[in-house]
Design a protein around this motif. Structure first.
Motif, PDB file in Angstrom:
ATOM      1  N   ASN A 207      36.622  29.871  93.512  1.00 36.12           N
ATOM      2  CA  ASN A 207      36.631  30.896  92.232  1.00 36.12           C
ATOM      3  C   ASN A 207      35.507  31.752  92.226  1.00 36.12           C
ATOM      4  O   ASN A 207      35.853  32.961  91.500  1.00 36.12           O
ATOM      5  N   ASN A 208      34.442  31.305  92.895  1.00 40.32           N
ATOM      6  CA  ASN A 208      33.327  32.480  92.863  1.00 40.32           C
ATOM      7  C   ASN A 208      33.470  33.565  93.505  1.00 40.32           C
ATOM      8  O   ASN A 208      32.752  34.550  93.203  1.00 40.32           O
ATOM      9  N   LEU A 209      34.494  33.607  94.582  1.00 38.91           N
ATOM     10  CA  LEU A 209      34.662  34.770  95.301  1.00 38.91           C
ATOM     11  C   LEU A 209      35.550  35.654  94.698  1.00 38.91           C
ATOM     12  O   LEU A 209      35.416  36.914  94.836  1.00 38.91           O
ATOM     13  N   LEU A 210      36.316  35.028  93.626  1.00 36.97           N
ATOM     14  CA  LEU A 210      37.125  36.146  92.653  1.00 36.97           C
ATOM     15  C   LEU A 210      36.776  36.178  91.439  1.00 36.97           C
ATOM     16  O   LEU A 210      37.272  37.045  90.602  1.00 36.97           O
ATOM     17  N   ALA A 211      35.421  35.877  91.237  1.00 35.33           N
ATOM     18  CA  ALA A 211      34.707  36.505  89.819  1.00 35.33           C
ATOM     19  C   ALA A 211      34.556  38.051  89.756  1.00 35.33           C
ATOM     20  O   ALA A 211      34.425  38.199  88.768  1.00 35.33           O
ATOM     21  N   VAL A 212      34.926  38.784  90.851  1.00 31.75           N
ATOM     22  CA  VAL A 212      34.751  40.200  90.879  1.00 31.75           C
ATOM     23  C   VAL A 212      36.153  40.865  90.045  1.00 31.75           C
ATOM     24  O   VAL A 212      36.017  41.998  90.065  1.00 31.75           O
ATOM     25  N   VAL A 213      37.182  40.029  89.924  1.00 36.67           N
ATOM     26  CA  VAL A 213      38.449  40.522  89.942  1.00 36.67           C
ATOM     27  C   VAL A 213      38.846  39.967  88.404  1.00 36.67           C
ATOM     28  O   VAL A 213      38.347  38.778  88.197  1.00 36.67           O
ATOM     29  N   PRO A 214      39.461  40.484  87.587  1.00 33.35           N
ATOM     30  CA  PRO A 214      39.877  40.131  86.268  1.00 33.35           C
ATOM     31  C   PRO A 214      40.742  38.566  86.601  1.00 33.35           C
ATOM     32  O   PRO A 214      41.488  38.610  87.405  1.00 33.35           O
ATOM     33  N   ALA A 215      40.660  37.947  85.428  1.00 35.64           N
ATOM     34  CA  ALA A 215      41.577  36.701  85.624  1.00 35.64           C
ATOM     35  C   ALA A 215      42.974  36.849  85.798  1.00 35.64           C
ATOM     36  O   ALA A 215      43.918  36.128  86.537  1.00 35.64           O
ATOM     37  N   GLU A 216      43.503  37.617  85.052  1.00 36.43           N
ATOM     38  CA  GLU A 216      44.912  38.186  85.072  1.00 36.43           C
ATOM     39  C   GLU A 216      45.383  38.436  86.331  1.00 36.43           C
ATOM     40  O   GLU A 216      46.813  38.361  86.648  1.00 36.43           O
ATOM     41  N   VAL A 217      44.709  39.012  87.331  1.00 31.28           N
ATOM     42  CA  VAL A 217      45.290  39.221  88.876  1.00 31.28           C
ATOM     43  C   VAL A 217      44.893  38.328  89.815  1.00 31.28           C
ATOM     44  O   VAL A 217      45.482  38.565  91.158  1.00 31.28           O
ATOM     45  N   ARG A 218      44.242  37.301  89.607  1.00 29.04           N
ATOM     46  CA  ARG A 218      43.389  36.400  90.485  1.00 29.04           C
ATOM     47  C   ARG A 218      44.778  35.583  91.192  1.00 29.04           C
ATOM     48  O   ARG A 218      44.795  35.388  92.376  1.00 29.04           O
ATOM     49  N   GLY A 219      45.944  35.183  90.430  1.00 29.50           N
ATOM     50  CA  GLY A 219      47.045  34.514  90.856  1.00 29.50           C
ATOM     51  C   GLY A 219      47.744  35.272  91.790  1.00 29.50           C
ATOM     52  O   GLY A 219      48.407  34.817  92.890  1.00 29.50           O
ATOM     53  N   ASP A 220      47.944  36.641  91.703  1.00 32.60           N
ATOM     54  CA  ASP A 220      48.673  37.343  92.563  1.00 32.60           C
ATOM     55  C   ASP A 220      47.972  37.795  93.918  1.00 32.60           C
ATOM     56  O   ASP A 220      48.412  37.769  95.005  1.00 32.60           O
ATOM     57  N   ILE A 221      46.467  37.711  93.901  1.00 34.79           N
ATOM     58  CA  ILE A 221      45.620  37.772  94.965  1.00 34.79           C
ATOM     59  C   ILE A 221      45.706  36.534  95.962  1.00 34.79           C
ATOM     60  O   ILE A 221      45.889  36.442  97.065  1.00 34.79           O
ATOM     61  N   ILE A 222      45.479  35.494  95.207  1.00 30.07           N
ATOM     62  CA  ILE A 222      45.766  34.319  95.831  1.00 30.07           C
ATOM     63  C   ILE A 222      47.111  34.108  96.557  1.00 30.07           C
ATOM     64  O   ILE A 222      47.204  33.661  97.634  1.00 30.07           O
ATOM     65  N   GLY A 223      48.221  34.425  96.025  1.00 28.90           N
ATOM     66  CA  GLY A 223      49.465  34.627  96.607  1.00 28.90           C
ATOM     67  C   GLY A 223      49.424  35.321  97.977  1.00 28.90           C
ATOM     68  O   GLY A 223      49.997  34.917  98.893  1.00 28.90           O
ATOM     69  N   LYS A 224      48.681  36.354  97.756  1.00 26.40           N
ATOM     70  CA  LYS A 224      48.741  37.440  99.032  1.00 26.40           C
ATOM     71  C   LYS A 224      48.003  36.725 100.387  1.00 26.40           C
ATOM     72  O   LYS A 224      48.028  36.763 101.305  1.00 26.40           O
ATOM     73  N   VAL A 225      46.815  35.825  99.851  1.00 31.41           N
ATOM     74  CA  VAL A 225      45.902  35.269 100.701  1.00 31.41           C
ATOM     75  C   VAL A 225      46.768  34.344 101.417  1.00 31.41           C
ATOM     76  O   VAL A 225      46.393  34.107 102.493  1.00 31.41           O
ATOM     77  N   GLU A 226      47.601  33.638 100.664  1.00 29.48           N
ATOM     78  CA  GLU A 226      48.437  32.425 101.139  1.00 29.48           C
ATOM     79  C   GLU A 226      49.275  33.115 102.494  1.00 29.48           C
ATOM     80  O   GLU A 226      49.551  32.522 103.319  1.00 29.48           O
ATOM     81  N   LYS A 227      49.886  34.408 102.086  1.00 24.96           N
ATOM     82  CA  LYS A 227      50.928  34.794 103.017  1.00 24.96           C
ATOM     83  C   LYS A 227      50.052  35.332 104.224  1.00 24.96           C
ATOM     84  O   LYS A 227      50.334  35.110 105.385  1.00 24.96           O
ATOM     85  N   LYS A 228      48.634  35.635 104.004  1.00 28.02           N
ATOM     86  CA  LYS A 228      47.930  36.303 105.212  1.00 28.02           C
ATOM     87  C   LYS A 228      47.585  35.111 106.078  1.00 28.02           C
ATOM     88  O   LYS A 228      47.530  35.151 107.391  1.00 28.02           O
ATOM     89  N   LEU A 229      47.358  34.055 105.601  1.00 25.08           N
ATOM     90  CA  LEU A 229      46.905  32.661 106.309  1.00 25.08           C
ATOM     91  C   LEU A 229      48.106  31.846 106.898  1.00 25.08           C
ATOM     92  O   LEU A 229      47.748  31.071 107.779  1.00 25.08           O
ATOM     93  N   TYR A 230      49.104  31.978 106.341  1.00 29.60           N
ATOM     94  CA  TYR A 230      50.251  31.185 106.708  1.00 29.60           C
ATOM     95  C   TYR A 230      50.471  30.787 108.119  1.00 29.60           C
ATOM     96  O   TYR A 230      50.211  29.897 108.365  1.00 29.60           O
ATOM     97  N   GLN A 231      50.592  31.984 108.986  1.00 30.96           N
ATOM     98  CA  GLN A 231      50.817  31.855 110.436  1.00 30.96           C
ATOM     99  C   GLN A 231      49.580  30.991 111.076  1.00 30.96           C
ATOM    100  O   GLN A 231      49.937  30.153 112.023  1.00 30.96           O
ATOM    101  N   ARG A 232      48.411  31.198 110.725  1.00 27.77           N
ATOM    102  CA  ARG A 232      47.312  30.802 111.185  1.00 27.77           C
ATOM    103  C   ARG A 232      46.895  29.449 110.919  1.00 27.77           C
ATOM    104  O   ARG A 232      46.085  28.399 111.715  1.00 27.77           O
ATOM    105  N   GLN A 233      46.745  29.064 109.577  1.00 29.27           N
ATOM    106  CA  GLN A 233      46.253  27.956 108.975  1.00 29.27           C
ATOM    107  C   GLN A 233      47.402  27.000 108.564  1.00 29.27           C
ATOM    108  O   GLN A 233      47.107  25.757 108.193  1.00 29.27           O
TER     109      GLN A 233
END
Length: 253
Positions: A207-233
């Motif tokens: 969560n501290n990494l995401l402190a630089v972005v508004p709370a309302e967009v964090r869920g969308d960013i986390i969803g994109k992170v999940e897609k980036k990591l899916y094949q590798r992790q």
């Protein structure tokens, strides 16, 4: 850094933290009637295991939520809310033990001086924490997604201190410790929830990494992170985090 940890979420979704820490107790080798400080005790599971040796344990953590939960679980152990770089404790300790905490403390030289000051002569300091490139695949994906969303992320926004083993053992020696054991190793860590493991990890630890972005967009960013990591992790139906750990032991001469 925020100290508002969710102790229930920690115990039920991230209990691997204390499970891996059990190996560290073997390095500490606590003895009956010794006085041990558990620095960054979380909800107290490892402090409780140390007491099985007959040692007296005091657990400290900067999070009130964690200490409240630890007191509920283990009422016979002394727990205190305390900042590791400002230790206010009576008497000296035979050992200071710390698992998965020191990478949260950027004032590493001050921390080591505090640890050294509360140890008895010949007392030992045993710790494990994140080292160089710890969870780098995960954090790189988060930072990239933040920047792709149009937000800035500077070096000082990174919430952790992940040193090399040479850097950290040098700091220990400068403090006065004799380093008797030091190792750096990769430990790919399976996350608890097969479906939402990486999202849960980010909510708990990132969560501290995401402190630089508004709370309302964090869920969308986390969803994109999940897609980036899916094949590798996401491996054989399980999410993994790419942990790199440092484990050290030092003696106060």
């Amino acid at each position: 850094m925020s100290h508002h940890w969710d102790s229930h979420f920690y115990d039920h979704k991230h209990n691997f933290v204390s499970e891996y820490g059990s190996e560290l107790i073997d390095l500490l080798r606590p003895q009956k009637n010794e006085r041990i400080l558990d620095l960054g005790c979380g909800t107290g599971d490892l402090a409780n295991k140390i007491t099985h040796s007959g040692a007296e344990v005091i657990g400290i953590d900067a999070s009130e939520n964690m200490i409240h939960k630890a007191k509920e679980k283990y009422p016979n152990i002394e727990f205190k809310v305390m900042d590791a770089v400002n230790l206010h404790l009576n008497g000296n300790f035979d050992g200071v033990f710390s698992n998965a905490t020191l990478h949260w403390i950027k004032e590493s030289q001050r921390l080591l001086a505090q640890v050294y000051s509360v140890l008895k002569p010949k007392g030992r300091f045993v710790a494990e924490f994140g080292g160089k490139d710890n969870v780098k695949t995960v954090t790189d994906a988060i930072i990239t997604s933040i920047r792709e969303a149009g937000y800035s992320f500077a070096d000082q926004d990174f919430p952790w201190y992940f040193p090399t083993i040479g850097e950290y053992t040098s700091l220990m020696e400068q403090t006065g410790f004799t380093v008797t054991y030091a190792t750096y190793f990769a430990r790919p860590t399976k996350l608890v929830d097969d479906k939402d493991g990486i999202k849960d990890w980010i909510h708990m630890f990132g969560n501290n990494l995401l402190a630089v972005v508004p709370a309302e967009v964090r869920g969308d960013i986390i969803g994109k992170v999940e897609k980036k990591l899916y094949q590798r992790q996401f491996i054989n139906g399980h999410w993994y985090a790419d942990y790199k750990r440092i484990r050290v032991m030092g003696l106060k001469e």
